[in-house]
Design a protein around this motif. Sequence first.
Motif, short mmCIF file in Angstrom:
data_model
loop_
_atom_site.label_atom_id
_atom_site.label_comp_id
_atom_site.label_asym_id
_atom_site.label_seq_id
_atom_site.Cartn_x
_atom_site.Cartn_y
_atom_site.Cartn_z
N GLU A 53 0.82 -1.27 0.09
CA GLU A 53 -0.09 0.08 0.06
C GLU A 53 0.81 1.34 -0.02
O GLU A 53 1.86 1.26 0.77
CB GLU A 53 -1.12 -0.01 1.26
N THR A 54 0.67 2.02 -0.87
CA THR A 54 1.63 3.29 -0.90
C THR A 54 0.93 4.73 -1.58
O THR A 54 0.16 4.40 -2.39
CB THR A 54 2.85 2.90 -1.88
N PRO A 55 0.79 5.77 -0.81
CA PRO A 55 1.31 6.00 0.58
C PRO A 55 0.45 5.10 1.51
O PRO A 55 -0.69 4.90 1.16
CB PRO A 55 0.96 7.37 0.87
N THR A 56 0.98 4.78 2.64
CA THR A 56 0.45 3.99 3.63
C THR A 56 -0.67 5.07 4.50
O THR A 56 -0.46 6.00 4.67
CB THR A 56 1.25 3.11 4.56
N ASN A 57 -1.39 4.01 5.18
CA ASN A 57 -2.50 4.56 6.13
C ASN A 57 -2.06 4.24 7.43
O ASN A 57 -2.22 2.87 7.72
CB ASN A 57 -3.87 4.06 5.35
#
Length: 390
Positions: free
Chosen positions: A151-155
């Motif tokens: 996942e990018t950008p991450t949460n």
Amino acid sequence: MTRVPDSDLKRRFGTRAVHAGHIADPLAGAVMTPIYQTSTYIQEGLGRHKGYEYARTRNPTREVLEANVAALEGGRHGFAFASGLAALDAVLTLLSAGDHVVSGENVYGGSHRQMTHVWARHGLTFSFVDATDSANIAGVLTPRTKMIYAETPTNPMMQLCDLAAAGEIARGAGVLFVVDNTFATPYFQRPLELGADIVLHSTTKYLNGHSDMVGGMLVANRDDLAERIGFVQNAVGAVPGPFDCWLALRGTKTLALRMRQHDANGRRIAEWLTQHPKVKRVYYPGLPSHPQHDLACRQMKGFGGMISIELGSVERAKKFAERTRIFALAESLGGVESLIGHPASMTHASVPADMRRGMGLTDSLVRLSVGIEEVEDLIADLEQALDGAG
Ligand SMILES: *Cc1c(COP(=O)(O)O)cnc(C)c1O
């Protein structure tokens, strides 16, 4: 499962957003895709029909959404699901008991929960790594590894995974590379062009953009992979209803416009927050102080409206989150309206506390989803809430 026509892929992003996937309405010439609110279709005779037999398998409204989002990602095949997590479920259904998945550790809390609490019971194994360094991904590959998930950008830590580097590792190892592109959206980042095999979305967020439905999407380029995903979509059956597809489709038409405004507001607010004495740290890939700012400039065309801030004390974080008036205290993100959230107790409560701390997700971290309102009003709101937060 819907295939994107070549003519749609020849057009530019903003044009694709408005037009890709749309079909001429033979009955009335409706300019907008009708909501085909039907579960079944009349057959003219045994085995003679228009290609539509039952709505779990095919629905025209859903197909337009599928082709539209696939075209935005620069992909050939789109698949709509009832939620982002239903899309993740379909991705992991491609694997078999005994297979190993390498996942970034800072994925959406619900994705982590599904992997560890559902799929681990069914025989998949997972390694969660700090995906900011692709060597960490390469380091845990085994002969049983079948998928790299990033996942990018991450949460909510706004960490980046180098998509080209991770894609190369996946190709070298002959494993699937799946990227959750919910935060960046295809307007700012297109993982398929950087080596991903499958792109995943929670359409609930920016793609729909109006906080009025829940949905998910998968996009893939390879025909063989599309066939497998299409089989799962129909065989498992977590498909969205036509009205939710129609809402998402109405949302994607304005994606380019909305993302430009989210990005402009996000940059201004992130910059403003760095100057505020009560804010200890601002996590936003558009800031030169972000440790991966160079990578962000390489693989993203903009940075969007998601910002996390470290306030140094839990008390201050709670007071701040409860005092904003325009930023509503709520889960979710990516809508036209600004939202504020406390990841440790809300979106990421299901992630073990030591794992949260390990990646900097403290109890004093607050996440902002910056909407498209006038930025001066948003800044004034944050200022009064910080003033009152102690
Ligand atoms: C919300 C979200 C999901 C899950 O999607 P749902 O539509 O809520 O099921 C997955 N990934 C990210 C990054 C999200 O923000």
